[in-house]
Design a protein around this motif. Sequence first.
Motif, PDB file in Angstrom:
ATOM      1  N   TYR A 242       0.827  -1.191   0.000  1.00  0.00           N
ATOM      2  CA  TYR A 242       0.000   0.000   0.000  1.00  0.00           C
ATOM      3  C   TYR A 242       0.872   1.256   0.000  1.00  0.00           C
ATOM      4  CZ  TYR A 242      -3.691  -3.188   1.531  1.00  0.00           C
ATOM      5  OH  TYR A 242      -4.596  -4.232   1.617  1.00  0.00           O
ATOM      6  N   CYS A 243       0.429   2.218  -0.741  1.00  0.00           N
ATOM      7  CA  CYS A 243       1.033   3.545  -0.735  1.00  0.00           C
ATOM      8  C   CYS A 243       0.212   4.430   0.198  1.00  0.00           C
ATOM      9  CB  CYS A 243       1.010   4.089  -2.166  1.00  0.00           C
ATOM     10  SG  CYS A 243       1.500   5.792  -2.347  1.00  0.00           S
ATOM     11  N   ALA A 244       0.874   5.332   0.920  1.00  0.00           N
ATOM     12  CA  ALA A 244       0.166   6.214   1.835  1.00  0.00           C
ATOM     13  C   ALA A 244       0.797   7.600   1.829  1.00  0.00           C
ATOM     14  CB  ALA A 244       0.189   5.636   3.256  1.00  0.00           C
ATOM     15  N   ALA A 245      -0.036   8.583   2.120  1.00  0.00           N
ATOM     16  CA  ALA A 245       0.413   9.972   2.136  1.00  0.00           C
ATOM     17  C   ALA A 245       0.164  10.602   3.492  1.00  0.00           C
ATOM     18  CB  ALA A 245      -0.310  10.772   1.050  1.00  0.00           C
ATOM     19  N   ASP A 246       1.145  11.343   3.970  1.00  0.00           N
ATOM     20  CA  ASP A 246       1.049  12.073   5.231  1.00  0.00           C
ATOM     21  C   ASP A 246       1.105  13.565   4.926  1.00  0.00           C
ATOM     22  OD1 ASP A 246       1.355  13.317   7.640  1.00  0.00           O
ATOM     23  OD2 ASP A 246       3.243  12.323   8.161  1.00  0.00           O
ATOM     24  N   PRO A 247      -0.018  14.250   5.005  1.00  0.00           N
ATOM     25  CA  PRO A 247      -0.030  15.669   4.655  1.00  0.00           C
ATOM     26  C   PRO A 247       0.755  16.555   5.621  1.00  0.00           C
ATOM     27  CG  PRO A 247      -2.184  14.982   5.452  1.00  0.00           C
ATOM     28  CD  PRO A 247      -1.363  13.742   5.317  1.00  0.00           C
ATOM     29  N   THR A 248       1.114  16.053   6.779  1.00  0.00           N
ATOM     30  CA  THR A 248       1.914  16.868   7.698  1.00  0.00           C
ATOM     31  C   THR A 248       3.362  16.964   7.216  1.00  0.00           C
ATOM     32  OG1 THR A 248       2.718  15.113   9.160  1.00  0.00           O
ATOM     33  CG2 THR A 248       0.509  16.008   9.603  1.00  0.00           C
ATOM     34  N   GLY A 249       3.744  16.018   6.368  1.00  0.00           N
ATOM     35  CA  GLY A 249       5.106  16.043   5.855  1.00  0.00           C
ATOM     36  C   GLY A 249       6.137  15.342   6.717  1.00  0.00           C
ATOM     37  N   TRP A 250       5.727  14.889   7.889  1.00  0.00           N
ATOM     38  CA  TRP A 250       6.699  14.314   8.816  1.00  0.00           C
ATOM     39  C   TRP A 250       6.834  12.795   8.711  1.00  0.00           C
ATOM     40  CZ3 TRP A 250      10.080  17.315  11.039  1.00  0.00           C
ATOM     41  CH2 TRP A 250       9.753  18.659  11.249  1.00  0.00           C
ATOM     42  N   GLY A 251       5.895  12.169   8.056  1.00  0.00           N
ATOM     43  CA  GLY A 251       5.994  10.719   7.904  1.00  0.00           C
ATOM     44  C   GLY A 251       5.545   9.931   9.110  1.00  0.00           C
ATOM     45  N   SER A 252       4.686  10.523   9.941  1.00  0.00           N
ATOM     46  CA  SER A 252       4.224   9.823  11.134  1.00  0.00           C
ATOM     47  C   SER A 252       2.714   9.790  11.249  1.00  0.00           C
ATOM     48  CB  SER A 252       4.815  10.474  12.388  1.00  0.00           C
ATOM     49  OG  SER A 252       4.418  11.840  12.458  1.00  0.00           O
ATOM     50  N   SER A 253       2.019  10.358  10.275  1.00  0.00           N
ATOM     51  CA  SER A 253       0.561  10.433  10.348  1.00  0.00           C
ATOM     52  C   SER A 253      -0.012  10.270   8.950  1.00  0.00           C
ATOM     53  CB  SER A 253       0.116  11.767  10.960  1.00  0.00           C
ATOM     54  OG  SER A 253      -1.296  11.824  11.070  1.00  0.00           O
ATOM     55  N   PHE A 254      -0.100   9.033   8.518  1.00  0.00           N
ATOM     56  CA  PHE A 254      -0.536   8.753   7.154  1.00  0.00           C
ATOM     57  C   PHE A 254      -2.056   8.729   7.093  1.00  0.00           C
ATOM     58  CE2 PHE A 254       3.396   8.101   5.014  1.00  0.00           C
ATOM     59  CZ  PHE A 254       4.291   7.739   6.013  1.00  0.00           C
ATOM     60  N   ALA A 255      -2.610   9.723   6.414  1.00  0.00           N
ATOM     61  CA  ALA A 255      -4.054   9.900   6.405  1.00  0.00           C
ATOM     62  C   ALA A 255      -4.719   9.361   5.142  1.00  0.00           C
ATOM     63  CB  ALA A 255      -4.391  11.382   6.551  1.00  0.00           C
ATOM     64  N   TYR A 256      -3.955   9.218   4.079  1.00  0.00           N
ATOM     65  CA  TYR A 256      -4.515   8.790   2.802  1.00  0.00           C
ATOM     66  C   TYR A 256      -3.836   7.508   2.346  1.00  0.00           C
ATOM     67  CZ  TYR A 256      -6.107  13.616   2.895  1.00  0.00           C
ATOM     68  OH  TYR A 256      -6.679  14.802   3.270  1.00  0.00           O
ATOM     69  N   TRP A 257      -4.657   6.592   1.825  1.00  0.00           N
ATOM     70  CA  TRP A 257      -4.163   5.268   1.447  1.00  0.00           C
ATOM     71  C   TRP A 257      -4.661   4.872   0.068  1.00  0.00           C
ATOM     72  CZ3 TRP A 257      -0.995   2.417   4.706  1.00  0.00           C
ATOM     73  CH2 TRP A 257      -0.804   2.957   5.972  1.00  0.00           C
ATOM     74  N   GLY A 258      -3.820   4.144  -0.645  1.00  0.00           N
ATOM     75  CA  GLY A 258      -4.239   3.558  -1.894  1.00  0.00           C
ATOM     76  C   GLY A 258      -4.936   2.233  -1.669  1.00  0.00           C
ATOM     77  N   GLN A 259      -5.347   1.622  -2.772  1.00  0.00           N
ATOM     78  CA  GLN A 259      -6.090   0.365  -2.708  1.00  0.00           C
ATOM     79  C   GLN A 259      -5.169  -0.843  -2.568  1.00  0.00           C
ATOM     80  OE1 GLN A 259      -9.557   0.033  -2.614  1.00  0.00           O
ATOM     81  NE2 GLN A 259      -9.300   2.218  -2.225  1.00  0.00           N
ATOM     82  N   GLY A 260      -3.926  -0.668  -2.869  1.00  0.00           N
ATOM     83  CA  GLY A 260      -2.974  -1.758  -2.709  1.00  0.00           C
ATOM     84  C   GLY A 260      -2.694  -2.483  -4.014  1.00  0.00           C
TER      85      GLY A 260
END
Length: 120
Positions: free
Chosen positions: A95-113
Amino acid sequence: QVQLVESGGGLVQAGGSLRLSCAASGRSFSSYAMGWFRQAPGKEREIVARIIVTAVRTYYGDSVKGRFTISRDNAKNTVYLQMNSLKPEDTAVYYCAADPTGWGSSFAYWGQGTQVTVSS
């Protein structure tokens, strides 16, 4: 809202390579930290790698260090995971994930895998 679409998974023999791609929508991709996670059947999801905004700092899970490389192309809104020397134990949904805070500790968005299967 950010949409993430993974591609590049498949079946490969042990020792082989695959490159996963994750295309992100939205204008703020360059400000997101991005990560790759995986989950094998019957196991908890684990982090594989993450890359922060500047792309100069990366983190890898112990099981993939030295074999996998995460990178990003902000011009293409895409993050990659180059996987070399694959092992059967790398078999999982990635899975790919995105963290809008930029810090890499709070991934809020996820792909389908995308499924990666490594045969022995």
